[in-house]
Design a protein around this motif. Structure first.
Motif, mmCIF file in Angstrom:
data_model
loop_
_atom_site.group_PDB
_atom_site.id
_atom_site.type_symbol
_atom_site.label_atom_id
_atom_site.label_comp_id
_atom_site.label_asym_id
_atom_site.label_seq_id
_atom_site.Cartn_x
_atom_site.Cartn_y
_atom_site.Cartn_z
ATOM 1 N N THR A 1 -2.220 -14.603 -8.416
ATOM 2 C CA THR A 1 -3.026 -14.087 -7.320
ATOM 3 C C THR A 1 -3.466 -14.947 -6.647
ATOM 4 O OG1 THR A 1 -4.092 -12.640 -9.306
ATOM 5 C CG2 THR A 1 -5.156 -12.804 -6.791
ATOM 6 N N VAL A 2 -2.996 -14.615 -5.586
ATOM 7 C CA VAL A 2 -2.600 -15.258 -3.927
ATOM 8 C C VAL A 2 -4.225 -15.008 -3.023
ATOM 9 C CG1 VAL A 2 -1.858 -16.904 -2.226
ATOM 10 C CG2 VAL A 2 -0.185 -15.998 -4.210
ATOM 11 N N SER A 3 -4.615 -15.586 -2.502
ATOM 12 C CA SER A 3 -5.651 -15.238 -2.303
ATOM 13 C C SER A 3 -5.571 -15.338 -0.168
ATOM 14 C CB SER A 3 -7.144 -14.936 -1.914
ATOM 15 O OG SER A 3 -7.961 -16.784 -2.067
ATOM 16 N N GLU B 1 4.889 -17.537 -21.157
ATOM 17 C CA GLU B 1 4.460 -18.341 -19.853
ATOM 18 C C GLU B 1 2.753 -18.256 -20.204
ATOM 19 O OE1 GLU B 1 7.294 -14.417 -19.307
ATOM 20 O OE2 GLU B 1 5.230 -15.210 -20.528
ATOM 21 N N SER B 2 2.796 -20.210 -18.838
ATOM 22 C CA SER B 2 1.285 -20.294 -18.708
ATOM 23 C C SER B 2 1.605 -20.911 -17.407
ATOM 24 C CB SER B 2 1.423 -21.291 -19.654
ATOM 25 O OG SER B 2 2.152 -22.801 -19.205
ATOM 26 N N GLY B 3 0.628 -21.310 -16.597
ATOM 27 C CA GLY B 3 0.549 -21.781 -15.429
ATOM 28 C C GLY B 3 -0.172 -20.312 -13.841
ATOM 29 N N GLY B 4 -0.677 -19.265 -14.586
ATOM 30 C CA GLY B 4 -1.200 -18.935 -13.699
ATOM 31 C C GLY B 4 -2.109 -18.988 -13.446
ATOM 32 N N GLY B 5 -2.587 -18.208 -12.364
ATOM 33 C CA GLY B 5 -3.771 -18.434 -11.464
ATOM 34 C C GLY B 5 -4.478 -17.242 -10.652
ATOM 35 N N LEU B 6 -5.689 -17.994 -10.150
ATOM 36 C CA LEU B 6 -5.988 -17.747 -8.925
ATOM 37 C C LEU B 6 -5.931 -18.561 -7.564
ATOM 38 C CD1 LEU B 6 -7.467 -16.129 -7.085
ATOM 39 C CD2 LEU B 6 -10.264 -17.003 -7.519
ATOM 40 N N VAL B 7 -5.377 -18.645 -6.628
ATOM 41 C CA VAL B 7 -5.472 -19.455 -5.349
ATOM 42 C C VAL B 7 -5.306 -19.473 -4.489
ATOM 43 C CG1 VAL B 7 -2.494 -19.149 -5.495
ATOM 44 C CG2 VAL B 7 -3.372 -21.715 -5.106
ATOM 45 N N GLN B 8 -5.867 -20.111 -3.345
ATOM 46 C CA GLN B 8 -5.354 -19.684 -1.837
ATOM 47 C C GLN B 8 -4.355 -19.205 -0.809
ATOM 48 O OE1 GLN B 8 -8.562 -21.714 0.108
ATOM 49 N NE2 GLN B 8 -10.151 -20.495 -0.486
ATOM 50 N N LEU C 1 8.832 -22.999 -13.195
ATOM 51 C CA LEU C 1 8.661 -22.016 -11.823
ATOM 52 C C LEU C 1 7.123 -23.195 -10.902
ATOM 53 C CD1 LEU C 1 10.107 -20.002 -9.395
ATOM 54 C CD2 LEU C 1 8.468 -19.189 -10.359
ATOM 55 N N GLN C 2 7.890 -23.568 -9.891
ATOM 56 C CA GLN C 2 7.177 -24.225 -8.584
ATOM 57 C C GLN C 2 7.156 -23.285 -7.489
ATOM 58 O OE1 GLN C 2 5.641 -27.405 -9.311
ATOM 59 N NE2 GLN C 2 4.725 -27.184 -6.922
ATOM 60 N N MET C 3 6.291 -23.099 -7.675
ATOM 61 C CA MET C 3 4.886 -22.484 -6.305
ATOM 62 C C MET C 3 4.386 -22.483 -5.216
ATOM 63 S SD MET C 3 5.102 -18.811 -8.567
ATOM 64 C CE MET C 3 3.772 -19.531 -9.603
ATOM 65 N N ASN C 4 5.180 -23.230 -3.894
ATOM 66 C CA ASN C 4 4.338 -23.852 -2.526
ATOM 67 C C ASN C 4 4.329 -23.394 -1.778
ATOM 68 O OD1 ASN C 4 4.884 -26.503 -4.455
ATOM 69 N ND2 ASN C 4 6.342 -26.838 -3.648
ATOM 70 N N ASN C 5 3.411 -23.481 -0.809
ATOM 71 C CA ASN C 5 3.706 -22.312 0.304
ATOM 72 C C ASN C 5 2.966 -21.072 -0.383
ATOM 73 O OD1 ASN C 5 3.551 -24.390 1.588
ATOM 74 N ND2 ASN C 5 5.945 -24.815 1.956
ATOM 75 N N LEU C 6 1.808 -20.606 -1.197
ATOM 76 C CA LEU C 6 2.035 -19.026 -1.899
ATOM 77 C C LEU C 6 1.270 -18.735 -0.898
ATOM 78 C CD1 LEU C 6 1.312 -20.233 -4.798
ATOM 79 C CD2 LEU C 6 2.333 -18.913 -4.789
ATOM 80 N N ILE C 7 1.577 -16.886 -0.418
ATOM 81 C CA ILE C 7 1.276 -16.195 0.237
ATOM 82 C C ILE C 7 0.519 -14.884 -0.266
ATOM 83 C CG2 ILE C 7 2.632 -16.863 2.308
ATOM 84 C CD1 ILE C 7 5.116 -14.386 1.306
ATOM 85 N N PRO C 8 -0.576 -14.170 0.027
ATOM 86 C CA PRO C 8 -0.488 -13.225 -0.851
ATOM 87 C C PRO C 8 0.342 -11.896 -1.366
ATOM 88 C CG PRO C 8 -2.261 -13.163 1.003
ATOM 89 C CD PRO C 8 -0.813 -14.506 1.151
ATOM 90 N N GLU C 9 1.186 -12.147 -0.146
ATOM 91 C CA GLU C 9 2.636 -10.835 -0.862
ATOM 92 C C GLU C 9 3.380 -11.768 -2.303
ATOM 93 O OE1 GLU C 9 1.850 -10.403 2.752
ATOM 94 O OE2 GLU C 9 2.122 -11.881 2.257
ATOM 95 N N ASP C 10 2.840 -12.883 -2.590
ATOM 96 C CA ASP C 10 3.250 -13.568 -4.580
ATOM 97 C C ASP C 10 2.633 -12.745 -4.943
ATOM 98 O OD1 ASP C 10 4.089 -16.313 -2.494
ATOM 99 O OD2 ASP C 10 5.479 -14.877 -2.689
#
Length: 119
Positions: free
Chosen positions: A116-118, A6-13, A81-90
């Protein structure tokens, strides 16, 4: 033996987007059903999204429907896995998985990528 990376993870607001990728070894990739799971410390791993070998059939965890999209490129042996409108619970470690036998469970797993979603 199938290896998944896997790749592409990270920190996002919150409200942001990420795209996870999972590169698979194995010549028979286009016959595998693929899935994404996630896990947070102290909780069981949960199913997030699944995709049939053909790419025609998908299913999702209710809480990600309309925000996440699973897809595959069989020529590249990669599932996304395209993830949009991320929320902290993700926030979780996200794992890619491959199912070799039709209707069976998932046989192979990647090591995971942290999302990690801040707020």
């Amino acid at each position: 033996q199938v290896q998944l990376v896997e790749s592409g993870g990270g920190l996002v607001q919150a409200g942001g987007s990420l795209r996870l990728s999972c590169a698979a070894s194995g010549r028979a990739f286009n016959t595998y059903a693929m899935g994404w799971f996630r896990q947070v410390p102290g909780k069981e791993r949960e199913f997030v999204a699944g995709l049939s070998w053909s790419g025609r059939n998908t299913n999702y965890l209710d809480s990600v429907k309309g925000r996440f999209t699973i897809s595959r490129d069989n020529a590249k042996h990669t599932v996304y896995l395209q993830m949009n409108n991320l929320i902290p619970e993700d926030t979780a470690v996200y794992y890619c998985a491959a199912s070799i036998a039709p209707g069976g469970g998932y046989d192979y797993w990647g090591l995971g990528t942290q999302v990690t979603v801040s707020s």
